[in-house]
Design a protein around this motif. Structure first.
Motif, PDB file in Angstrom:
ATOM      1  N   LYS A  47       0.815  -1.222   0.000  1.00  0.00           N
ATOM      2  CA  LYS A  47       0.000   0.000   0.000  1.00  0.00           C
ATOM      3  C   LYS A  47       0.845   1.267   0.000  1.00  0.00           C
ATOM      4  N   GLY A  48       2.079   1.196  -0.480  1.00  0.00           N
ATOM      5  CA  GLY A  48       2.889   2.393  -0.626  1.00  0.00           C
ATOM      6  C   GLY A  48       3.891   2.643   0.484  1.00  0.00           C
ATOM      7  N   GLU A  49       3.909   1.806   1.516  1.00  0.00           N
ATOM      8  CA  GLU A  49       4.844   1.974   2.605  1.00  0.00           C
ATOM      9  C   GLU A  49       6.218   1.418   2.208  1.00  0.00           C
ATOM     10  N   PRO A  50       7.313   1.730   2.953  1.00  0.00           N
ATOM     11  CA  PRO A  50       8.603   1.108   2.665  1.00  0.00           C
ATOM     12  C   PRO A  50       8.492  -0.412   2.691  1.00  0.00           C
ATOM     13  N   ILE A  51       9.250  -1.089   1.850  1.00  0.00           N
ATOM     14  CA  ILE A  51       9.099  -2.534   1.682  1.00  0.00           C
ATOM     15  C   ILE A  51       9.367  -3.274   2.990  1.00  0.00           C
ATOM     16  N   GLU A  52      10.324  -2.782   3.815  1.00  0.00           N
ATOM     17  CA  GLU A  52      10.588  -3.457   5.083  1.00  0.00           C
ATOM     18  C   GLU A  52       9.391  -3.325   6.036  1.00  0.00           C
ATOM     19  N   GLU A  53       8.699  -2.182   5.968  1.00  0.00           N
ATOM     20  CA  GLU A  53       7.495  -2.013   6.790  1.00  0.00           C
ATOM     21  C   GLU A  53       6.384  -2.947   6.320  1.00  0.00           C
ATOM     22  N   ALA A  54       6.213  -3.044   4.994  1.00  0.00           N
ATOM     23  CA  ALA A  54       5.180  -3.917   4.446  1.00  0.00           C
ATOM     24  C   ALA A  54       5.422  -5.367   4.841  1.00  0.00           C
ATOM     25  N   ILE A  55       6.666  -5.816   4.733  1.00  0.00           N
ATOM     26  CA  ILE A  55       6.993  -7.205   5.068  1.00  0.00           C
ATOM     27  C   ILE A  55       6.885  -7.428   6.571  1.00  0.00           C
ATOM     28  N   SER A  56       7.279  -6.437   7.367  1.00  0.00           N
ATOM     29  CA  SER A  56       7.134  -6.551   8.823  1.00  0.00           C
ATOM     30  C   SER A  56       5.674  -6.764   9.203  1.00  0.00           C
ATOM     31  N   LYS A  57       4.766  -6.007   8.551  1.00  0.00           N
ATOM     32  CA  LYS A  57       3.331  -6.176   8.818  1.00  0.00           C
ATOM     33  C   LYS A  57       2.871  -7.569   8.401  1.00  0.00           C
ATOM     34  N   GLY A  58       3.351  -8.035   7.255  1.00  0.00           N
ATOM     35  CA  GLY A  58       2.973  -9.366   6.793  1.00  0.00           C
ATOM     36  C   GLY A  58       3.429 -10.457   7.744  1.00  0.00           C
TER      37      GLY A  58
END
Length: 610
Positions: A136-147
């Motif tokens: 959803k447009g966040e930094p890739i490390e943030e996106a993966i951390s959420k996942g």
């Protein structure tokens, strides 16, 4: 064989994979201080196992390990014709950064999971799997951390970034093409950063002709069409027994639908849908659209154990036709919203809007949702409160069916918008593929032909000579096609060396540019030869390029032609003419003749005197 990920049951990881991944987790805890990773080891192993679990369209209520249903598929390295088999030992570990490209239903996601499975057994690397549709447009490390957190692995963004820094990590990014258009440029920059700033290995999948093609760092592999042996192998896997497999294979051999070296069943999704359709006695169709059109009826009355018809009780409506109409409208409005998966509330809302469109009671949406999901299996419940189409091509085809039945003015507006706005075209690109067959005269009469005529100032008649491209088109091409050049300096044995990395020429985005120019410019980019050596590229970048980052330069195409001492206008006209002739000319000539012939018939026959 084409499969979808499932979180329906607690996954189990093969023992060899479990040992390998466990040892890598212990390594990161002991050597890198990532004790949280070790704390969540069991959850992480479950998360890895979940990435390897799939359902098939034939048995949507049953979960398989990818190894159990996988049939060897082939890829080829971009620029070559040699097929490479993806089998039980293939790891594709010969390059740190890989891109797997394929059409809808060719098995990209299944191959990604198979490669993950093979890697987890044979290589000491921690797998990180992420479905890019969730980005959803966040930094890739943030996106993966959420996942990871949603899978019970509570790692911070800093911890994920620390993992990225290690070559003992392999990141699997699935389906770049499913990222919403408004997020793609941000994701592209993030993937570029992931590749260039970290040491982890990266494998990404995508459909062809997406923005990720501009990343020169990727070694690209392209999915191959199925061989007859692979088609029959998938039928063997999908059939309930050997007799049924033999029956299906025999029917296929005697059908005009299939020849040993030229079958319409070019991808796994089509083979699976063939198995479903023929299992209930459907005739084998002769066109792809007819094939998809039969699917709804096929799955609506599927056999139990592939024997005898199932008499189902409809709790909301006994009219099978109304379910088809709801489903078509649902596919269109969900695609228009950019949604290929949704929670239950969103699905009910989409169905409510479809019912309203059909002048039915929108309060029946919840009940209609239950019926559509339970009976058709074309939308399935996948995990907790998540619904998705069994395959994106299902949504795209039935959205096309909906467009065919649209009120005339709205349909005309749809086609005009598709050929005017590139983002809208991107959303419906594969739906237009089906519409070209399903709705030929309106597709060409209100979309393609007027767009070509307007963009290239052509009369609506057969083209008899080479066209002339306007100064605006030529200038746009020369100024906005850029090669990206990365210059990296390093010292070795007291000597400074510059490493040069060059991407192919790519189009600078412009929302006002007509769709047809986007397509032609993209085609032309593949036919621009990069003939300068690395030293010449470095000199050109430093002298004439635009610096866009640390050691990164954009070089316009016009500047490149001038460096080659070539006439930019002549080179551009030759390239554009090639693109026009390949992508447009024949279809335009055929369409204007057919449209004229139909108009003549309508005006010249007494049958149409109204």
């Amino acid at each position: 064989m084409d499969a979808i990920i499932s979180a329906a049951v607690r996954p189990v990881l093969a023992e060899v994979s479990r040992r390998t991944i466990s040892s890598v987790i212990d390594f990161f805890a002991e050597k890198k201080g990532l004790y949280d990773l070790q704390h969540y080891k069991n959850n992480y192993l479950d998360y890895c196992a979940g990435a390897l679990q799939v359902k098939t369209l034939v048995s949507v209520d049953k979960v398989f390990h990818v190894d159990d249903i996988f049939v060897s598929l082939d890829v080829r390295k971009a620029g070559t014709k040699t097929r490479i088999a993806i089998n039980d030992i293939t790891t594709l570990d010969n390059h740190r950064v890989l891109l797997i490209k394929g059409l809808a239903g060719q098995g990209k996601s299944t191959i990604l999971r198979k490669v993950l499975s093979n890697n987890s057994k044979n290589l000491q690397r921690l797998p990180i799997f992420y479905e890019l549709k969730n980005y959803k447009g966040e930094p890739i490390e943030e996106a993966i951390s959420k996942g990871l957190k949603s899978a019970g692995v509570d790692l911070t963004e800093y911890a994920v970034k620390k993992l990225f820094s290690s070559s003992n990590v392999k990141v699997y990014l699935d389906a770049f093409d499913e990222v919403k258009p408004q997020y793609r440029s941000m994701l592209l920059d993030d993937i570029r950063r992931l590749v260039n700033a970290f040491q982890c290995h990266v494998v990404c999948t995508t459909r062809p002709d997406t923005e990720i093609d501009s990343l020169s760092e990727f070694e690209t592999y392209i999915m191959c069409e199925l061989s007859e042996k692979q088609i029959f192998g998938i039928i063997d896997k999908m059939s309930v027994d050997a007799d049924k497999a033999d029956e299906l294979q025999s029917a296929l051999k005697h059908s005009p639908f299939h020849k040993s070296k030229d079958s319409i069943l070019k991808s796994p999704i089509l083979v699976v849908l063939f198995c479903i359709s023929y299992n209930i006695g459907e005739e084998i169709p002769s066109t792809l659209s007819q094939f998809y059109s039969n699917i709804f009826d096929a799955v609506f009355h599927r056999h139990d154990n592939i024997k005898g018809k199932v008499n189902r009780i409809r709790h909301w409506n006994d009219n099978r036709r109304i379910y088809r109409l709801i489903f078509e409208c649902l596919c269109f409005i969900s695609q228009r919203a950019g949604a290929g998966s949704f929670d239950e509330d969103s699905l009910v809302r989409f169905i409510s809007e479809a019912l309203l469109y059909l002048d039915e009671d929108p309060k029946a949406a919840s009940k209609a949702r239950e019926e559509l999901v339970a009976i058709t299996n074309l939308i399935i419940e996948d995990g907790f409160n998540e619904y998705r189409y069994v395959h994106k091509s299902i949504q795209e085809f039935f959205a096309a069916s909906f467009v065919v039945s649209m009120p005339y003015k709205k349909k005309v507006g749809f086609y005009r918008k598709c050929f005017k706005e590139f983002e809208f075209y991107t959303l419906f690109m594969n739906t237009l593929f089906f519409l070209e067959e399903l709705d030929y005269y309106d597709y060409y009469g209100h979309g393609f032909v007027p767009a070509v005529s307007e963009v290239f100032s052509l009369p609506m008649a057969k083209i008899t000579e080479d066209i002339e491209f306007s100064a605006g088109i030529v200038g746009d091409f020369l100024q906005n096609m850029h090669a990206r050049v990365s210059l990296t300096s390093y010292r070795s044995k007291g000597k400074e060396t510059v490493e040069v990395d060059i991407s192919r020429f790519m189009l600078e985005s412009d929302s006002t540019r007509p769709v047809l120019l986007h397509l032609i410019f993209g085609f032309c980019s593949d036919h621009i030869e990069l003939t300068l050596n690395e030293t010449e590229w470095a000199e050109l970048s430093l002298l004439k390029g635009k610096k866009i980052g640390d050691g990164v330069y954009d070089v316009p195409l016009g500047t490149y032609f001038e460096r080659l001492r070539k006439d930019p206008l002549r080179e551009t006209n030759d390239l554009l003419m090639l693109g026009f002739n390949v992508l447009i000319r024949r279809d335009y000539d055929t369409a204007v003749e057919k449209l004229a012939s139909r108009d003549k018939s309508l005006s010249g026959m007494d049958y149409f005197d109204f």
